[in-house]
Design a protein around this motif. Sequence first.
Motif, PDB file in Angstrom:
ATOM      1  N   CYS A 106       0.843  -1.194   0.000  1.00  0.00           N
ATOM      2  CA  CYS A 106       0.000   0.000   0.000  1.00  0.00           C
ATOM      3  C   CYS A 106       0.880   1.246   0.000  1.00  0.00           C
ATOM      4  N   HIS A 108       0.293   4.071   1.209  1.00  0.00           N
ATOM      5  CA  HIS A 108       0.228   4.927   2.401  1.00  0.00           C
ATOM      6  C   HIS A 108       1.138   4.448   3.527  1.00  0.00           C
ATOM      7  N   HIS A 109       1.262   3.130   3.675  1.00  0.00           N
ATOM      8  CA  HIS A 109       2.007   2.600   4.824  1.00  0.00           C
ATOM      9  C   HIS A 109       3.141   1.655   4.428  1.00  0.00           C
ATOM     10  N   CYS A 177      -2.151  -3.075   6.579  1.00  0.00           N
ATOM     11  CA  CYS A 177      -2.053  -1.799   7.305  1.00  0.00           C
ATOM     12  C   CYS A 177      -3.268  -1.619   8.199  1.00  0.00           C
TER      13      CYS A 177
HETATM   14 ZN    ZN Z   1      -2.164   1.406   3.988  1.00  0.00          ZN
END
Ligand code: ZN
Length: 220
Positions: A106, A108-109, A177
Amino acid sequence: MKNEINGELDAVINDRGLLTSPRPSIDRPQLQHHLAEVLRLLHVDLNDENLLDTPRRWAESLITMTSGYDFTDVKKLTTLFRKACSAADEKCQNLVVIGGTFKTLCAHHILPFFGKFIIGYIPNKTIIGASKIPRIVEVHMRRLQSQEHLAHDVADTIEHIVEPNGIAVWMGGVHLCMVMRGVEQESSFMETNVLRGAFLEDERTRQEFMSIVNRRGQRE
Ligand code: ZN
């Protein structure tokens, strides 16, 4: 002729150096240095014997898992995939469905999310070999992604290659996540649906696809 093209395609997928514009070569010592620094900032003891080689291993795994960025020459890849397609006659203008699995990180993380995909399309003039679709997913999954973007990227690429009368991409994935950061576990399974062309316009086509998704796609 066909085998030759498939061979070329396999070679490009397996050896990313063959695609003309690879990422600027990665500075491995720098990458390892900074990853070691990340661990130090987290107060991890790098002298622990389990961690001695970790910055190097971490660097190598990140390089592999982001190798989709090496496929910068999308045009060449598309052309190549297109050559591996065959003509669709009137008999093969029904819904074609291909399924498989994906795993990616991902955006984002930088944590994994993974699951299943089911892709359907209504051929117009061309059909693509079933084994090529997972390859297309593979190219896109080795990048930092969101499930939404991954599904759209895959739909865009297939649409570009096959020019179908409609395309549908369903993805269902578990997002670590959400699981690992203690966000509510119930919501860690996410579904994404991209519906275009006939799948938007024709209720029956959409139903047919969704019933296949319901049979095959849900979490086991
Ligand atoms: Zn994430």
